[in-house]
Design an enzyme around this catalytic site. Structure first.
Site, mmCIF file in Angstrom:
data_model
loop_
_atom_site.group_PDB
_atom_site.id
_atom_site.type_symbol
_atom_site.label_atom_id
_atom_site.label_comp_id
_atom_site.label_asym_id
_atom_site.label_seq_id
_atom_site.Cartn_x
_atom_site.Cartn_y
_atom_site.Cartn_z
ATOM 1 C CG ASP A 1 -5.399 20.745 -6.815
ATOM 2 O OD1 ASP A 1 -5.976 20.061 -5.933
ATOM 3 O OD2 ASP A 1 -4.646 21.688 -6.552
ATOM 4 C CE LYS B 1 14.184 -12.791 -4.426
ATOM 5 N NZ LYS B 1 12.821 -12.328 -4.299
ATOM 6 C CB THR C 1 4.900 -8.772 -9.428
ATOM 7 O OG1 THR C 1 6.009 -9.567 -8.983
ATOM 8 C CG2 THR C 1 5.347 -7.335 -9.607
ATOM 9 C CD GLU D 1 -3.080 21.339 -3.513
ATOM 10 O OE1 GLU D 1 -3.890 21.913 -2.776
ATOM 11 O OE2 GLU D 1 -2.164 21.918 -4.125
ATOM 12 C CG ASP E 1 14.264 -13.543 -0.628
ATOM 13 O OD1 ASP E 1 14.324 -13.608 0.615
ATOM 14 O OD2 ASP E 1 13.528 -12.753 -1.236
ATOM 15 C CG HIS F 1 11.906 -5.618 2.804
ATOM 16 N ND1 HIS F 1 11.603 -6.900 2.364
ATOM 17 C CD2 HIS F 1 13.072 -5.293 2.212
ATOM 18 C CE1 HIS F 1 12.541 -7.300 1.538
ATOM 19 N NE2 HIS F 1 13.442 -6.349 1.427
ATOM 20 N N GLY G 1 5.753 -12.559 -8.323
ATOM 21 C CA GLY G 1 6.840 -13.253 -9.034
ATOM 22 C C GLY G 1 7.651 -14.164 -8.129
#
Ligand code: R5P
Length: 302
Positions: free
Chosen positions: A37, A192, A225, A39, A169, A130, A227
Site C-alpha cells: 500500500d 525579480k 524548474t 507504507e 534575486d 534556503h 526558470g
C-alpha cells in the site's frame, strides 16, 4: 559500546558511500522497503547498542517518502539502543516555505523540522538552507555547513578572466556575495518578482551592479524548474555577457529543468551531489562532490 556507523536512507546512497569511505565510518546494515500500500518499512540489522550513529538522507523527490523514511530510521535506531543519532540532511526539502507569504499558509519548513526531530534525532547536520533562519527551527543542536567554498575552488581551476558573480534575486545576495568573496570578484544582482498565484512564473525586472568582462557566474541555492537561472541567463545574454556559468548547491531538477537548461544560453553549470544525480545526462552539468566536506564534519563529531 559499539563502533559508530553511517546509515543510508534511500535518497542518496552514492554520497553516503563516499562519505563512509572518506570518513572511515562503516556503512550500517539496513533494509529499506515498502508494503504494497506504499507504507515504508525499515529494519536495522546491526547491533548499535550505546553507539553513535549517523543517518544520511536528503529530503529530495519523492520528498514526503524521504522525510518519513528518515523519521522511521531514526526511530528504529533509537529503539535499537543508539546513544546519539545525528541526521545528515544535505538537502532539506520544504525549505522554500520558511515563512507565510499570505495568511492561511503553513510554515512547512518548521513542520518538517519538528517531524524529523520528534523521532529521536539528537543532532542535525545540514547544508546551505534556503534561509539561514531554518537552523533555529530545529529543537536540537545543528551543524550548518556550506558548499560555497567547495564550488568556488572548482571554479578557480577554470582561470576565468574577470568574472562577475550574479545573484539571480535579491534573496540570494548574501549567498552570492559570499561566493564572490572566495573569487575576489564583483557582484551584480538581478531583481525579480515572483507572482504568488503562479508559483513557477518569474518576471525579471532589472540588474544592479556592473557587468564588466565577458563572464558571469550566476549563484543560486536551488535549481528546481530551472526558470530562475534560465531567465537570468537570457537577461545577461541580452546585456552582452558572452560566457554564462551557473553554480548552485541543490540540483532538484524538477519537470523539464534539464531540457530547459540544455536549450538556454547557459554554457556550464556546477552543482553538488546533495541530491543524487545517477540518471543525469547533460554535457553542460558537472557534479562537484560535497563528500569531503561532510566526511570531515563527521570525523570531528566522533
Ligand atoms: C528562490 O528563492 C530560490 O533561491 C531559487 O532561485 C528557486 O527555488 C529556483 O527555482 P526554479 O528553478 O524553479 O526557478
Amino acid at each position: 559500546m559499539n563502533s559508530p556507523k553511517i546509515f543510508a536512507g534511500s535518497s542518496n546512497y552514492n554520497l553516503t558511500k563516499l562519505v563512509s569511505q572518506k570518513s572511515k565510518i562503516p556503512l550500517g546494515n539496513i533494509e529499506l522497503g515498502s508494503f504494497s500500500d506504499g507504507e515504508i518499512d525499515v529494519w536495522i540489522k546491526d547491533d548499535i547498542n550505546n553507539s553513535s550513529v549517523f543517518i544520511l538522507q536528503s529530503n529530495s523527490t519523492p520528498v514526503n517518502n524521504h522525510i518519513v523514511e528518515l523519521s522511521l530510521i531514526a526511530d528504529a535506531l533509537k529503539r535499537s539502543g543508539a546513544d546519539k543519532i545525528t541526521a545528515v540532511i544535505p538537502y532539506f526539502g520544504y525549505s522554500r516555505k520558511e515563512k507565510q507569504n499570505r495568511p492561511g499558509e503553513p510554515i512547512s519548513a518548521k513542520v518538517v523540522a519538528d517531524l524529523i526531530t520528534s523521532s529521536g534525532i539528537s543532532k542535525v547536520i545540514c547544508l546551505d538552507l534556503h534561509a539561514d533562519a531554518i537552523v533555529g527551527f530545529f529543537n536540537v543542536p545543528v551543524i550548518y555547513l556550506s558548499a560555497l567554498e567547495t564550488l568556488a575552488k572548482r571554479i578557480k581551476k577554470e582561470n576565468l578572466k574577470s568574472p562577475v558573480v550574479v545573484a539571480p534575486d535579491v534573496g540570494g545576495v548574501k549567498r552570492a556575495r559570499n561566493f564572490a568573496s572566495y573569487l575576489n570578484a564583483p557582484l551584480a544582482v538581478i531583481e525579480k518578482h515572483r507572482q504568488v498565484s503562479a508559483r513557477d512564473q518569474i518576471e525579471v525586472l532589472s540588474i544592479t551592479g556592473e557587468l564588466i568582462g565577458d563572464t558571469a557566474i550566476i549563484v543560486d541555492d536551488i535549481i528546481s524548474t530551472g526558470g530562475t537561472i534560465t531567465e537570468s541567463a537570457e537577461v545577461l545574454k541580452k546585456k552582452g555577457v558572452k560566457k554564462i556559468i551557473v553554480c548552485a548547491i541543490h540540483p532538484v531538477f524538477a519537470g523539464y529543468a534539464i531540457k530547459n537548461i540544455e536549450k538556454s544560453p547557459i554554457d556550464k553549470m556546477y552543482v553538488t551531489d546533495s541530491i543524487d544525480q545517477k540518471n543525469l545526462k547533460s554535457k553542460k552539468i558537472e557534479i562537484v562532490s560535497i563528500s569531503d566536506l561532510i566526511a570531515n564534519c563527521l570525523i570531528q563529531e566522533l
